[in-house]
Write a protein that holds these residues in place. Structure first.
Motif, PDB file in Angstrom:
ATOM      1  N   ASN A 199       0.833  -1.200   0.000  1.00  0.00           N
ATOM      2  CA  ASN A 199       0.000   0.000   0.000  1.00  0.00           C
ATOM      3  C   ASN A 199       0.870   1.254   0.000  1.00  0.00           C
ATOM      4  O   ASN A 199       0.585   2.214  -0.719  1.00  0.00           O
ATOM      5  N   ASP A 200       1.940   1.257   0.798  1.00  0.00           N
ATOM      6  CA  ASP A 200       2.878   2.388   0.800  1.00  0.00           C
ATOM      7  C   ASP A 200       3.549   2.531  -0.568  1.00  0.00           C
ATOM      8  O   ASP A 200       3.788   3.646  -1.038  1.00  0.00           O
ATOM      9  N   PHE A 201       3.856   1.415  -1.209  1.00  0.00           N
ATOM     10  CA  PHE A 201       4.500   1.433  -2.524  1.00  0.00           C
ATOM     11  C   PHE A 201       3.631   2.130  -3.568  1.00  0.00           C
ATOM     12  O   PHE A 201       4.154   2.771  -4.488  1.00  0.00           O
ATOM     13  N   LEU A 202       2.317   2.028  -3.436  1.00  0.00           N
ATOM     14  CA  LEU A 202       1.419   2.638  -4.419  1.00  0.00           C
ATOM     15  C   LEU A 202       1.648   4.145  -4.537  1.00  0.00           C
ATOM     16  O   LEU A 202       1.486   4.713  -5.618  1.00  0.00           O
ATOM     17  N   TYR A 203       2.052   4.806  -3.447  1.00  0.00           N
ATOM     18  CA  TYR A 203       2.379   6.238  -3.494  1.00  0.00           C
ATOM     19  C   TYR A 203       3.520   6.478  -4.488  1.00  0.00           C
ATOM     20  O   TYR A 203       3.451   7.385  -5.320  1.00  0.00           O
ATOM     21  N   PHE A 204       4.559   5.654  -4.412  1.00  0.00           N
ATOM     22  CA  PHE A 204       5.703   5.804  -5.310  1.00  0.00           C
ATOM     23  C   PHE A 204       5.339   5.410  -6.742  1.00  0.00           C
ATOM     24  O   PHE A 204       5.837   6.001  -7.705  1.00  0.00           O
ATOM     25  N   ALA A 205       4.453   4.451  -6.880  1.00  0.00           N
ATOM     26  CA  ALA A 205       3.987   4.060  -8.212  1.00  0.00           C
ATOM     27  C   ALA A 205       3.252   5.226  -8.874  1.00  0.00           C
ATOM     28  O   ALA A 205       3.463   5.520 -10.059  1.00  0.00           O
ATOM     29  N   GLU A 206       2.403   5.898  -8.109  1.00  0.00           N
ATOM     30  CA  GLU A 206       1.676   7.061  -8.651  1.00  0.00           C
ATOM     31  C   GLU A 206       2.632   8.201  -8.986  1.00  0.00           C
ATOM     32  O   GLU A 206       2.452   8.897  -9.990  1.00  0.00           O
ATOM     33  N   ARG A 207       3.633   8.418  -8.158  1.00  0.00           N
ATOM     34  CA  ARG A 207       4.638   9.451  -8.441  1.00  0.00           C
ATOM     35  C   ARG A 207       5.382   9.128  -9.739  1.00  0.00           C
ATOM     36  O   ARG A 207       5.652  10.016 -10.542  1.00  0.00           O
ATOM     37  N   LEU A 208       5.713   7.856  -9.929  1.00  0.00           N
ATOM     38  CA  LEU A 208       6.382   7.439 -11.159  1.00  0.00           C
ATOM     39  C   LEU A 208       5.485   7.695 -12.359  1.00  0.00           C
ATOM     40  O   LEU A 208       5.939   8.230 -13.377  1.00  0.00           O
ATOM     41  N   LEU A 209       4.222   7.349 -12.258  1.00  0.00           N
ATOM     42  CA  LEU A 209       3.268   7.579 -13.333  1.00  0.00           C
ATOM     43  C   LEU A 209       3.258   9.059 -13.731  1.00  0.00           C
ATOM     44  O   LEU A 209       3.308   9.397 -14.917  1.00  0.00           O
ATOM     45  N   LYS A 210       3.229   9.935 -12.727  1.00  0.00           N
ATOM     46  CA  LYS A 210       3.224  11.384 -12.987  1.00  0.00           C
ATOM     47  C   LYS A 210       4.552  11.852 -13.582  1.00  0.00           C
ATOM     48  O   LYS A 210       4.561  12.668 -14.507  1.00  0.00           O
TER      49      LYS A 210
END
Length: 188
Positions: free
Chosen positions: A91-102
């Protein structure tokens, strides 16, 4: 002697079984059947054992999907069997995944949906059956095209009701029904 990890094909097979039995079979996602039947789903197994490796694989898959012809690859399941086993880490990783997407300037073009063996919605108890709508055999980052989602939602007039309908489906099925569904014909 170390225990051998499952082969990539075994992992993909287990993921496809989950997709066919749960996601399509229970109609948890009414949009999944079409891309499955047309073979437009890309299944990729990450060998990463840490978050940096998963991020690198995620970047590769986001770029691959963005560059692919939608008629060939409409969506990608990035399966992460060797990392993010703990749901809170995932769940914490999803924050970094979204940042990567952006950072790749793909926000608004692609999006990431989340599935995990221990998925739990905020405010729920870990064993609540409603959590099983997002439970998969392995941690999965589902990469979707925004255009495909928009077309699917336009074709499915009650798309906003999917979440509630899925939870009701899971309540009717119950834990025993879920276990039976996931083990039928698998020899377990």
């Amino acid at each position: 002697m170390p225990i051998a990890s499952p082969s990539s094909q075994f992992i993909v097979d287990a993921t496809q079984q989950w997709l066919e039995r749960a996601v399509i079979g229970l109609n948890l996602c009414p949009f999944a059947k079409a891309v499955h039947v047309k073979r437009q789903i890309r299944y990729t197994v990450s060998d990463a054992t840490d978050t940096e490796g998963v991020l690198a694989d995620l970047e590769t898959e986001l770029r691959t999907l963005a560059d692919a012809d939608p008629a060939e690859i409409d969506t990608t399941l990035l399966i992460v069997p060797q990392s993010l086993a703990e749901f809170l880490d995932y769940n914490d990783f999803l924050y970094f995944a979204e940042r990567l997407l952006k950072s790749l300037r793909l926000a608004g073009i692609l999006q990431i949906a989340s599935f995990h063996p221990h998925y739990a919605f905020g405010g729920s108890e870990p064993d609540d059956i409603e959590n099983y709508t997002n439970r998969a055999p392995y941690p999965i980052l589902h990469l979707l095209r925004e255009d495909s989602i928009a077309r699917a939602v336009a074709a499915f007039p009650d798309a906003s009701d999917i979440y509630e309908r899925n939870q009701e489906t899971m309540r009717r099925l119950g834990h025993d029904g879920w276990r039976k569904l996931m083990t039928e014909g698998s020899g377990t």
